[in-house]
Motif scaffolding. Structure first.
Motif, PDB file in Angstrom:
ATOM      1  N   LEU A  93       0.813  -1.219   0.000  1.00 29.13           N
ATOM      2  CA  LEU A  93       0.000   0.000   0.000  1.00 29.13           C
ATOM      3  C   LEU A  93       0.845   1.268   0.000  1.00 29.13           C
ATOM      4  O   LEU A  93       0.510   2.252  -0.627  1.00 29.13           O
ATOM      5  CB  LEU A  93      -0.915   0.023   1.232  1.00 29.13           C
ATOM      6  CG  LEU A  93      -1.969  -1.071   1.336  1.00 29.13           C
ATOM      7  CD1 LEU A  93      -2.861  -0.805   2.544  1.00 29.13           C
ATOM      8  CD2 LEU A  93      -2.816  -1.149   0.066  1.00 29.13           C
ATOM      9  N   ALA A  94       1.972   1.243   0.739  1.00 29.91           N
ATOM     10  CA  ALA A  94       2.777   2.456   0.876  1.00 29.91           C
ATOM     11  C   ALA A  94       4.190   2.083   1.300  1.00 29.91           C
ATOM     12  O   ALA A  94       4.411   1.015   1.880  1.00 29.91           O
ATOM     13  CB  ALA A  94       2.155   3.388   1.912  1.00 29.91           C
TER      14      ALA A  94
ATOM     15  N   ASN B 247      10.400   1.500   5.118  1.00 32.13           N
ATOM     16  CA  ASN B 247       9.231   1.133   5.913  1.00 32.13           C
ATOM     17  C   ASN B 247       8.097   0.916   4.925  1.00 32.13           C
ATOM     18  O   ASN B 247       7.938   1.701   3.981  1.00 32.13           O
ATOM     19  CB  ASN B 247       8.836   2.266   6.875  1.00 32.13           C
ATOM     20  CG  ASN B 247       9.892   2.535   7.921  1.00 32.13           C
ATOM     21  OD1 ASN B 247      10.537   1.625   8.421  1.00 32.13           O
ATOM     22  ND2 ASN B 247      10.072   3.807   8.259  1.00 32.13           N
TER      23      ASN B 247
ATOM     24  N   VAL C 286       3.819  -0.554   4.214  1.00 31.68           N
ATOM     25  CA  VAL C 286       2.530  -1.022   4.720  1.00 31.68           C
ATOM     26  C   VAL C 286       1.975  -2.039   3.731  1.00 31.68           C
ATOM     27  O   VAL C 286       1.926  -1.789   2.527  1.00 31.68           O
ATOM     28  CB  VAL C 286       1.537   0.136   4.910  1.00 31.68           C
ATOM     29  CG1 VAL C 286       0.132  -0.402   5.211  1.00 31.68           C
ATOM     30  CG2 VAL C 286       1.985   1.044   6.047  1.00 31.68           C
TER      31      VAL C 286
ATOM     32  N   ALA D 129      -1.287  -4.847   2.971  1.00 33.02           N
ATOM     33  CA  ALA D 129      -2.653  -5.280   3.298  1.00 33.02           C
ATOM     34  C   ALA D 129      -2.729  -6.784   3.081  1.00 33.02           C
ATOM     35  O   ALA D 129      -1.965  -7.357   2.292  1.00 33.02           O
ATOM     36  CB  ALA D 129      -3.677  -4.571   2.405  1.00 33.02           C
TER      37      ALA D 129
ATOM     38  N   GLU E 265       2.197 -14.400   7.069  1.00 32.34           N
ATOM     39  CA  GLU E 265       3.568 -14.742   7.451  1.00 32.34           C
ATOM     40  C   GLU E 265       3.850 -16.163   7.002  1.00 32.34           C
ATOM     41  O   GLU E 265       3.077 -17.082   7.290  1.00 32.34           O
ATOM     42  CB  GLU E 265       3.712 -14.606   8.974  1.00 32.34           C
ATOM     43  CG  GLU E 265       5.150 -14.683   9.462  1.00 32.34           C
ATOM     44  CD  GLU E 265       5.273 -14.439  10.965  1.00 32.34           C
ATOM     45  OE1 GLU E 265       4.787 -13.389  11.455  1.00 32.34           O
ATOM     46  OE2 GLU E 265       5.821 -15.315  11.657  1.00 32.34           O
TER      47      GLU E 265
ATOM     48  N   HIS F 151      -2.168 -15.239   9.534  1.00 35.63           N
ATOM     49  CA  HIS F 151      -2.765 -14.130   8.803  1.00 35.63           C
ATOM     50  C   HIS F 151      -2.686 -12.884   9.672  1.00 35.63           C
ATOM     51  O   HIS F 151      -3.192 -12.875  10.799  1.00 35.63           O
ATOM     52  CB  HIS F 151      -4.219 -14.430   8.442  1.00 35.63           C
ATOM     53  CG  HIS F 151      -4.341 -15.417   7.329  1.00 35.63           C
ATOM     54  ND1 HIS F 151      -4.146 -16.769   7.511  1.00 35.63           N
ATOM     55  CD2 HIS F 151      -4.601 -15.257   6.003  1.00 35.63           C
ATOM     56  CE1 HIS F 151      -4.295 -17.398   6.342  1.00 35.63           C
ATOM     57  NE2 HIS F 151      -4.571 -16.511   5.417  1.00 35.63           N
ATOM     58  N   ILE F 152      -2.038 -11.849   9.154  1.00 35.86           N
ATOM     59  CA  ILE F 152      -1.765 -10.661   9.955  1.00 35.86           C
ATOM     60  C   ILE F 152      -2.653  -9.491   9.539  1.00 35.86           C
ATOM     61  O   ILE F 152      -2.896  -8.592  10.304  1.00 35.86           O
ATOM     62  CB  ILE F 152      -0.269 -10.266   9.825  1.00 35.86           C
ATOM     63  CG1 ILE F 152       0.611 -11.420  10.307  1.00 35.86           C
ATOM     64  CG2 ILE F 152       0.039  -8.999  10.597  1.00 35.86           C
ATOM     65  CD1 ILE F 152       2.096 -11.208  10.076  1.00 35.86           C
ATOM     66  N   GLY F 153      -3.157  -9.506   8.323  1.00 38.93           N
ATOM     67  CA  GLY F 153      -3.986  -8.393   7.849  1.00 38.93           C
ATOM     68  C   GLY F 153      -3.147  -7.183   7.514  1.00 38.93           C
ATOM     69  O   GLY F 153      -2.075  -7.310   6.913  1.00 38.93           O
ATOM     70  N   LEU F 154      -3.565  -6.008   7.910  1.00 34.38           N
ATOM     71  CA  LEU F 154      -2.786  -4.792   7.702  1.00 34.38           C
ATOM     72  C   LEU F 154      -1.537  -4.825   8.571  1.00 34.38           C
ATOM     73  O   LEU F 154      -1.603  -5.205   9.736  1.00 34.38           O
ATOM     74  CB  LEU F 154      -3.606  -3.559   8.088  1.00 34.38           C
ATOM     75  CG  LEU F 154      -4.492  -2.914   7.026  1.00 34.38           C
ATOM     76  CD1 LEU F 154      -5.356  -1.828   7.670  1.00 34.38           C
ATOM     77  CD2 LEU F 154      -3.636  -2.309   5.916  1.00 34.38           C
ATOM     78  N   ALA F 155      -0.411  -4.369   8.009  1.00 36.37           N
ATOM     79  CA  ALA F 155       0.812  -4.361   8.807  1.00 36.37           C
ATOM     80  C   ALA F 155       1.749  -3.244   8.372  1.00 36.37           C
ATOM     81  O   ALA F 155       1.934  -2.994   7.175  1.00 36.37           O
ATOM     82  CB  ALA F 155       1.533  -5.701   8.696  1.00 36.37           C
ATOM     83  N   PHE F 156       2.330  -2.573   9.370  1.00 39.46           N
ATOM     84  CA  PHE F 156       3.410  -1.611   9.163  1.00 39.46           C
ATOM     85  C   PHE F 156       4.707  -2.357   9.435  1.00 39.46           C
ATOM     86  O   PHE F 156       4.905  -2.898  10.523  1.00 39.46           O
ATOM     87  CB  PHE F 156       3.264  -0.445  10.148  1.00 39.46           C
ATOM     88  CG  PHE F 156       4.431   0.498  10.171  1.00 39.46           C
ATOM     89  CD1 PHE F 156       4.381   1.686   9.454  1.00 39.46           C
ATOM     90  CD2 PHE F 156       5.576   0.215  10.909  1.00 39.46           C
ATOM     91  CE1 PHE F 156       5.458   2.567   9.476  1.00 39.46           C
ATOM     92  CE2 PHE F 156       6.656   1.088  10.928  1.00 39.46           C
ATOM     93  CZ  PHE F 156       6.591   2.263  10.207  1.00 39.46           C
ATOM     94  N   LEU F 157       5.605  -2.400   8.446  1.00 39.80           N
ATOM     95  CA  LEU F 157       6.839  -3.177   8.568  1.00 39.80           C
ATOM     96  C   LEU F 157       8.046  -2.239   8.533  1.00 39.80           C
ATOM     97  O   LEU F 157       8.178  -1.428   7.617  1.00 39.80           O
ATOM     98  CB  LEU F 157       6.911  -4.163   7.396  1.00 39.80           C
ATOM     99  CG  LEU F 157       8.105  -5.088   7.307  1.00 39.80           C
ATOM    100  CD1 LEU F 157       8.222  -5.990   8.518  1.00 39.80           C
ATOM    101  CD2 LEU F 157       8.007  -5.930   6.035  1.00 39.80           C
ATOM    102  N   ARG F 158       8.898  -2.349   9.536  1.00 38.15           N
ATOM    103  CA  ARG F 158      10.103  -1.490   9.576  1.00 38.15           C
ATOM    104  C   ARG F 158      11.123  -1.921   8.530  1.00 38.15           C
ATOM    105  O   ARG F 158      11.485  -3.098   8.448  1.00 38.15           O
ATOM    106  CB  ARG F 158      10.756  -1.573  10.946  1.00 38.15           C
ATOM    107  CG  ARG F 158      10.254  -0.513  11.907  1.00 38.15           C
ATOM    108  CD  ARG F 158      10.991  -0.628  13.209  1.00 38.15           C
ATOM    109  NE  ARG F 158      12.395  -0.301  13.057  1.00 38.15           N
ATOM    110  CZ  ARG F 158      12.929   0.882  13.348  1.00 38.15           C
ATOM    111  NH1 ARG F 158      12.174   1.836  13.807  1.00 38.15           N
ATOM    112  NH2 ARG F 158      14.209   1.113  13.177  1.00 38.15           N
TER     113      ARG F 158
END
Lengths: 78, 78, 78, 78, 78, 78, 78
Positions: free
Chosen positions: F35-36, F42, F44, F46, F50, F59-66
Motif C-alpha cells: 500500500l505504501a 518502511n 505497509v 494489506a 507470514e 494471517h496478519i492483515g494490515l501491517a506496518f513493517l520497519r
C-alpha cells in the motif's frame, strides 16, 4: 490514566521521580527511580536494581543507561 | 544523593575523578577512574580493571572505551 | 600519569607513536604502534600483531582498523 | 479497508486509540492500545501485555517501546 | 616504512594498485588488488580471492565490498 | 518486463497495489499487497500473511513493517 | 579489465545490465541482472536466483535488495 500523552517522550516526562522498569535487549531488567532522560533515551536511574526472571540480582545504585540497549520502559509495572 | 541531575550526562560530569563501573554488552565489566567522556559516551578510564563475574581478570591501566559497547555506567557501585 | 586528558581523543593523541592494545568485539586483540586515527576511531597501526588469549597468533604489519569493531584501546597495557 | 494510506505512518495514525500487535525482534510480541508514536517508531502503549507463542505472559500496563526493536505493527491482528 | 601517514585513509591511498588483505567480520578474508575506496571504506578489489583459515576457497575476480563488513585492511600481509 | 527502473525505489513504486514477497532478516517471509513505502523502506501491506518454509503460518492483515528488518522485496515471486 | 574505476560505485555503474553475484550477510547469495542501485547500495536485480553452497535454491525474479544486507558484489563471478 493514559491522559496527556501526545508524544512518546511525554510518558517518560510524567515518570520522572517515579519507579520504572526497563527491559534490556540482553534479557535483563533494571528497576529504579527515573531521574533524567534525553532524546536518545539515555536515562539516569537512582536506587537501581538488576533483575533476572523477576528476582533482584544486584543493587547498582545510581546508573547512566544507554538508550540503544533498551526494549521498553514501563512506569506502571513496579 | 541524586540531586542536580537534570540531563543524563550530568551524572557522568559529577563522576569525573571518581571510580565507576562500566557494564559492557559482552557481559564483561570495567572498573576505573573516569577521566573524560564525550557525547558518544566514549570514555577514558585510569587504573582500569576488567571483571568477569565480579572478579578482577586483568589490569588494563589507561583505557579509551567506545560508547557503543556500553550498557550502563554506575558511579556508586564500586 | 593521566594528566592533560580533557576529552577522550586526547588519550589517543598522546599515544601516537607508542604501542597500544586494541580489544576487538570478536574477542581478539591487536597490538601495534599507533600511527593515525580519526573521529570514527578508525586507526592505523604499524607492526601489528593479532593475539588470542594473550598469545601472538599472526603478524599483520601495517593495518587500517575500522573503529566500529573496537571495544577499548589501551596505551599502557603493553 | 486499506483506504487513505499514502505513507506508512498513515497506518499508525489511523490506529491511535486502537489495539495493535507489535512483533519484536526478540521473538516476543506486545499487545496494547496505541497512544502515541514518533518518526523513529518509538511508541507508547496502554494496557500492554507481553505474549510468547500467542499466550499472555505478563501484564505491563503503560509502556514506552523503542522503535528499533520492532519488526512489524499490526492493527488488525488483535 | 610507515612514513607519511597522518590520517587513517592515507594508508589506503598508498595501497592503491597493491595487494591488500581484508579481514571480514564473518571470519573470512579477501585478498586482492585495491582499485578504489571511499570514506565509508567501501572498496573495489581486482583479482579477489576468498580465504578461510589462510587457504584460497574461491576466486571472485572484481568485487565491490561494503565497508561495514570489514574489521581491518592490511597492505603488508600478502 | 524490467523497463523503466532507473532507481531502486522505482520498483517499489511500480509494485503499489500488487502482491509482494518480503524476505525478513529473521528467516521469515511476509506476503501482502503493497500500500505504501518511504525512503527508509518502511512499508505497509494489506492482507499480510507470514510464511515459514513457504507455508502460511499466520494471517496478519494490515501491517506496518520497519525497513531495517528487510533483506529483499520481490513483486514477481507471488 | 579493471580500468576506469576511480570510485567504488564506478564498478556498479559498469555492471548495469550485466549479471552480478551478491554475497549476503546471512551466508546466502543472489545472482541476477543489475538494473539499478543507489548510494545506500540498495539494488534492483532482474531474473534473481538465490543460491546456497553454489546451488540454485529459488527463482525470485525481480527483487529490491537492501544495501545493509550485502557483504560484496561481484560482476565477474558469474
Amino acid at each position: 490514566m493514559a491522559n496527556n500523552i501526545e508524544r512518546p517522550l511525554d510518558l517518560l516526562n510524567q515518570s520522572k521521580g517515579k519507579e520504572i522498569l526497563v527491559q534490556l535487549k540482553n534479557d535483563k531488567q533494571l528497576v529504579g527511580t527515573l531521574l533524567a532522560f534525553d532524546i536518545h533515551i539515555n536515562i539516569v536511574l537512582a536506587n537501581t536494581r538488576e533483575l533476572e526472571n523477576g528476582e533482584i540480582k544486584k543493587h547498582i545504585g545510581l546508573a547512566f543507561l544507554r538508550g540503544d540497549t533498551i526494549i521498553y520502559i514501563s512506569p506502571s509495572q513496579v
